[in-house]
Every structure is written in structure tokens, then in C-alpha cells.
Scaffold this motif. Structure first.
Motif, PDB file in Angstrom:
ATOM      1  N   THR A  98       0.827  -1.214   0.000  1.00 60.88           N
ATOM      2  CA  THR A  98       0.000   0.000   0.000  1.00 60.88           C
ATOM      3  C   THR A  98       0.858   1.259   0.000  1.00 60.88           C
ATOM      4  N   MET A  99       2.137   1.104   0.294  1.00 65.06           N
ATOM      5  CA  MET A  99       3.034   2.254   0.372  1.00 65.06           C
ATOM      6  C   MET A  99       4.027   2.324  -0.786  1.00 65.06           C
ATOM      7  N   THR A 100       3.937   1.362  -1.712  1.00 68.76           N
ATOM      8  CA  THR A 100       4.842   1.375  -2.858  1.00 68.76           C
ATOM      9  C   THR A 100       4.053   1.726  -4.120  1.00 68.76           C
ATOM     10  N   ASP A 101       4.696   2.396  -5.020  1.00 73.89           N
ATOM     11  CA  ASP A 101       4.058   2.764  -6.285  1.00 73.89           C
ATOM     12  C   ASP A 101       4.120   1.578  -7.237  1.00 73.89           C
ATOM     13  N   ASP A 102       3.184   1.526  -8.182  1.00 71.13           N
ATOM     14  CA  ASP A 102       3.163   0.431  -9.145  1.00 71.13           C
ATOM     15  C   ASP A 102       4.449   0.372  -9.958  1.00 71.13           C
ATOM     16  N   ALA A 103       4.925   1.506 -10.393  1.00 73.89           N
ATOM     17  CA  ALA A 103       6.157   1.542 -11.179  1.00 73.89           C
ATOM     18  C   ALA A 103       7.340   1.257 -10.260  1.00 73.89           C
ATOM     19  N   ASP A 104       8.166   0.309 -10.679  1.00 73.97           N
ATOM     20  CA  ASP A 104       9.362  -0.056  -9.908  1.00 73.97           C
ATOM     21  C   ASP A 104       9.016  -0.450  -8.473  1.00 73.97           C
ATOM     22  N   SER A 105       7.908  -1.181  -8.291  1.00 71.89           N
ATOM     23  CA  SER A 105       7.478  -1.523  -6.938  1.00 71.89           C
ATOM     24  C   SER A 105       8.507  -2.383  -6.219  1.00 71.89           C
ATOM     25  N   ASP A 106       9.202  -3.260  -6.953  1.00 73.10           N
ATOM     26  CA  ASP A 106      10.220  -4.091  -6.312  1.00 73.10           C
ATOM     27  C   ASP A 106      11.361  -3.236  -5.786  1.00 73.10           C
ATOM     28  N   LEU A 107      11.755  -2.247  -6.597  1.00 74.86           N
ATOM     29  CA  LEU A 107      12.823  -1.338  -6.178  1.00 74.86           C
ATOM     30  C   LEU A 107      12.397  -0.550  -4.946  1.00 74.86           C
ATOM     31  N   HIS A 108      11.165  -0.050  -4.952  1.00 75.09           N
ATOM     32  CA  HIS A 108      10.660   0.696  -3.806  1.00 75.09           C
ATOM     33  C   HIS A 108      10.549  -0.205  -2.580  1.00 75.09           C
ATOM     34  N   ALA A 109      10.123  -1.445  -2.791  1.00 71.25           N
ATOM     35  CA  ALA A 109       9.997  -2.382  -1.674  1.00 71.25           C
ATOM     36  C   ALA A 109      11.349  -2.606  -1.023  1.00 71.25           C
ATOM     37  N   GLU A 110      12.392  -2.762  -1.817  1.00 70.94           N
ATOM     38  CA  GLU A 110      13.730  -2.968  -1.254  1.00 70.94           C
ATOM     39  C   GLU A 110      14.174  -1.745  -0.454  1.00 70.94           C
ATOM     40  N   ALA A 111      13.822  -0.555  -0.943  1.00 77.27           N
ATOM     41  CA  ALA A 111      14.161   0.659  -0.196  1.00 77.27           C
ATOM     42  C   ALA A 111      13.428   0.677   1.146  1.00 77.27           C
ATOM     43  N   PHE A 112      12.171   0.246   1.154  1.00 76.86           N
ATOM     44  CA  PHE A 112      11.419   0.189   2.406  1.00 76.86           C
ATOM     45  C   PHE A 112      11.982  -0.873   3.343  1.00 76.86           C
ATOM     46  N   LEU A 113      12.470  -1.975   2.786  1.00 79.70           N
ATOM     47  CA  LEU A 113      13.093  -2.991   3.639  1.00 79.70           C
ATOM     48  C   LEU A 113      14.369  -2.439   4.272  1.00 79.70           C
ATOM     49  N   GLY A 114      15.031  -1.530   3.571  1.00 70.21           N
ATOM     50  CA  GLY A 114      16.163  -0.831   4.184  1.00 70.21           C
ATOM     51  C   GLY A 114      15.706   0.013   5.360  1.00 70.21           C
ATOM     52  N   GLU A 115      14.545   0.643   5.211  1.00 69.63           N
ATOM     53  CA  GLU A 115      13.976   1.408   6.327  1.00 69.63           C
ATOM     54  C   GLU A 115      13.614   0.485   7.493  1.00 69.63           C
ATOM     55  N   LEU A 116      13.065  -0.692   7.175  1.00 72.18           N
ATOM     56  CA  LEU A 116      12.734  -1.660   8.224  1.00 72.18           C
ATOM     57  C   LEU A 116      14.002  -2.046   8.990  1.00 72.18           C
ATOM     58  N   ARG A 117      15.068  -2.319   8.250  1.00 73.68           N
ATOM     59  CA  ARG A 117      16.337  -2.676   8.903  1.00 73.68           C
ATOM     60  C   ARG A 117      16.773  -1.560   9.862  1.00 73.68           C
ATOM     61  N   HIS A 118      16.648  -0.316   9.408  1.00 76.43           N
ATOM     62  CA  HIS A 118      17.053   0.826  10.225  1.00 76.43           C
ATOM     63  C   HIS A 118      16.178   0.928  11.477  1.00 76.43           C
ATOM     64  N   ILE A 119      14.870   0.762  11.307  1.00 73.77           N
ATOM     65  CA  ILE A 119      13.945   0.826  12.444  1.00 73.77           C
ATOM     66  C   ILE A 119      14.291  -0.237  13.477  1.00 73.77           C
ATOM     67  N   LEU A 120      14.513  -1.458  13.006  1.00 73.47           N
ATOM     68  CA  LEU A 120      14.812  -2.554  13.933  1.00 73.47           C
ATOM     69  C   LEU A 120      16.148  -2.336  14.641  1.00 73.47           C
ATOM     70  N   GLU A 121      17.145  -1.905  13.877  1.00 76.73           N
ATOM     71  CA  GLU A 121      18.454  -1.644  14.486  1.00 76.73           C
ATOM     72  C   GLU A 121      18.336  -0.599  15.585  1.00 76.73           C
ATOM     73  N   ARG A 122      17.651   0.499  15.289  1.00 73.65           N
ATOM     74  CA  ARG A 122      17.534   1.581  16.257  1.00 73.65           C
ATOM     75  C   ARG A 122      16.681   1.165  17.452  1.00 73.65           C
ATOM     76  N   THR A 123      15.656   0.363  17.207  1.00 77.10           N
ATOM     77  CA  THR A 123      14.775  -0.084  18.298  1.00 77.10           C
ATOM     78  C   THR A 123      15.506  -1.021  19.253  1.00 77.10           C
ATOM     79  N   LEU A 124      16.346  -1.876  18.709  1.00 75.68           N
ATOM     80  CA  LEU A 124      16.975  -2.924  19.514  1.00 75.68           C
ATOM     81  C   LEU A 124      18.344  -2.550  20.056  1.00 75.68           C
ATOM     82  N   ALA A 125      18.951  -1.508  19.510  1.00 77.97           N
ATOM     83  CA  ALA A 125      20.291  -1.139  19.961  1.00 77.97           C
ATOM     84  C   ALA A 125      20.266  -0.714  21.432  1.00 77.97           C
ATOM     85  N   PRO A 126      21.308  -1.062  22.177  1.00 75.97           N
ATOM     86  CA  PRO A 126      21.374  -0.664  23.601  1.00 75.97           C
ATOM     87  C   PRO A 126      21.393   0.864  23.750  1.00 75.97           C
TER      88      PRO A 126
END
Length: 199
Positions: free
Chosen positions: A171-199
Motif C-alpha cells: 500500500t506504500m509502494t508505487d506500481d512503477a518499480d514496486s520491487d525497487l521501492h519495496a527494497e528501499a522500504f526494507l532498508g527502512e525496516l532494517r534501520h527501524i529494527l536496528e535503532r529499536t533494539l540497539a542498547p
């Protein structure tokens, strides 16, 4: 591998048959008769084990989702911090779910099947994943790579984040290049998790 049997029924063969049916026509158009025919067993044999198609599909989803999540987890490696392995596994798991044909079919054709597990109650696969996450978080507490907190509550919060990316990312990715956008969002997920779990 020994088949998973229940009163003489090979559960995995039945769940494999249910998977084929759902992939072909969706859950609403699948019947126990269809599943029995594909599995090579009688309809009454299935009724003794599962009262309806939804319970078969529930067991199928539990089997498939646990396999996807655990399959995405990196191999144990004491040389790597637990947080690094956990975040890697979660991001890989979200990616694997989004590519899983059964998950995509249900999301496209029968999304209402997933709503109870988002809005009302936890399912068996979610409980299994929570146990796995809590254990991984305890490892992170022990090696100092994860912020110390209540591991069960932390596991639930982490799963909520991962679920939102899994279920709602398109719902947050555009139809064009959706796979590319999805990978960028997964990078955001990685960042969120790292920051949430870091001491």
C-alpha cells in the motif's frame, strides 16, 4: 523425514493438496472434496481430522509461515552479535513472505482470512515466532547487542513492526518499480529494527 500422521492420515500430504487447491482457485472456491481428491484420501477421512476447509487452511498457513520465517533466519554464529543476526533474519523473513506464492494468493484473493490474526487474536504461527524472537532477544541481552527489556514484550513489539511491513508494504509502494521501492522500504525496516533494539 517421517510423515506427520494423525489417526493414519498423512497430514503433510493433505496440506500439500490444500496448498495446490488454494493456489489454483483460492480458499473460497476450494472444497474438502477437492482436497481429498488431490490427497488421494476419502472425504470422510478429512472430516474426522478437519471440520471444514478453513481449518485445513489454518493448519496449512501455520506450516508454511513457520517454515518461511525459520528458513529466513541466518545460521547460528556465535561470532556475530545476536542483534545483527536477528535483524537480518527479520528483514529476510519479510522479503520471503512477500514472495511466497501462498501468501500472495491469500492476500490477493482471500485477505479476510488474515484479518483475525491482525485484529483479534494470535495464531499458532505467531506464537511460535514470538518464542523464537524472545529467545533471540535473550541472546542479544546476554551478548550486550540488544537493549535490555522484557523479552516477551520486546518480541511482540518487533513482530508488530515486521507484520506491518509484511501485510501493508504494497500500500506504500508505487506500481512503477514496486520491487525497487519495496527494497528501499526494507532498508527502512532494517534501520527501524536496528535503532529499536540497539542498547
Amino acid at each position: 523425514m517421517t510423515p506427520n500422521r494423525h489417526n493414519g492420515t498423512d497430514d503433510d500430504a493433505v496440506l500439500d493438496a490444500a496448498r495446490e487447491c488454494v493456489l489454483a482457485v483460492g480458499v473460497r472456491r476450494t472444497t474438502l472434496t477437492d482436497v481429498a481428491r488431490r490427497a488421494g484420501v476419502s472425504r470422510m477421512t478429512l472430516y474426522r481430522r478437519w471440520p471444514d476447509v478453513r481449518t485445513v487452511v489454518g493448519d496449512l498457513m501455520t506450516r508454511e509461515w513457520i517454515a518461511v520465517a525459520l528458513g529466513a533466519a541466518p545460521a547460528p554464529d556465535p561470532a556475530r552479535p545476536a542483534r545483527e543476526r536477528l535483524v537480518e533474519g527479520l528483514v529476510a523473513g519479510v522479503r520471503a513472505f512477500r514472495a511466497h506464492p501462498l501468501f500472495r494468493k491469500i492476500l490477493d484473493v482471500d485477505p479476510e482470512l488474515l484479518l483475525p490474526y491482525v485484529l483479534d487474536r494470535r495464531g499458532a504461527s505467531q506464537d511460535t515466532l514470538l518464542e523464537f524472537l524472545a529467545d533471540a532477544l535473550r541472546e542479544g541481552h546476554a551478548d550486550g547487542s540488544v537493549r535490555r527489556d522484557h523479552p516477551v514484550r520486546q518480541a511482540r513489539a518487533v513482530l508488530l513492526v515486521a507484520q506491518s511491513f509484511t501485510l501493508s508494504l504494497r500500500t506504500m509502494t508505487d506500481d512503477a518499480d514496486s520491487d525497487l521501492h519495496a527494497e528501499a522500504f526494507l532498508g527502512e525496516l532494517r534501520h527501524i529494527l536496528e535503532r529499536t533494539l540497539a542498547p
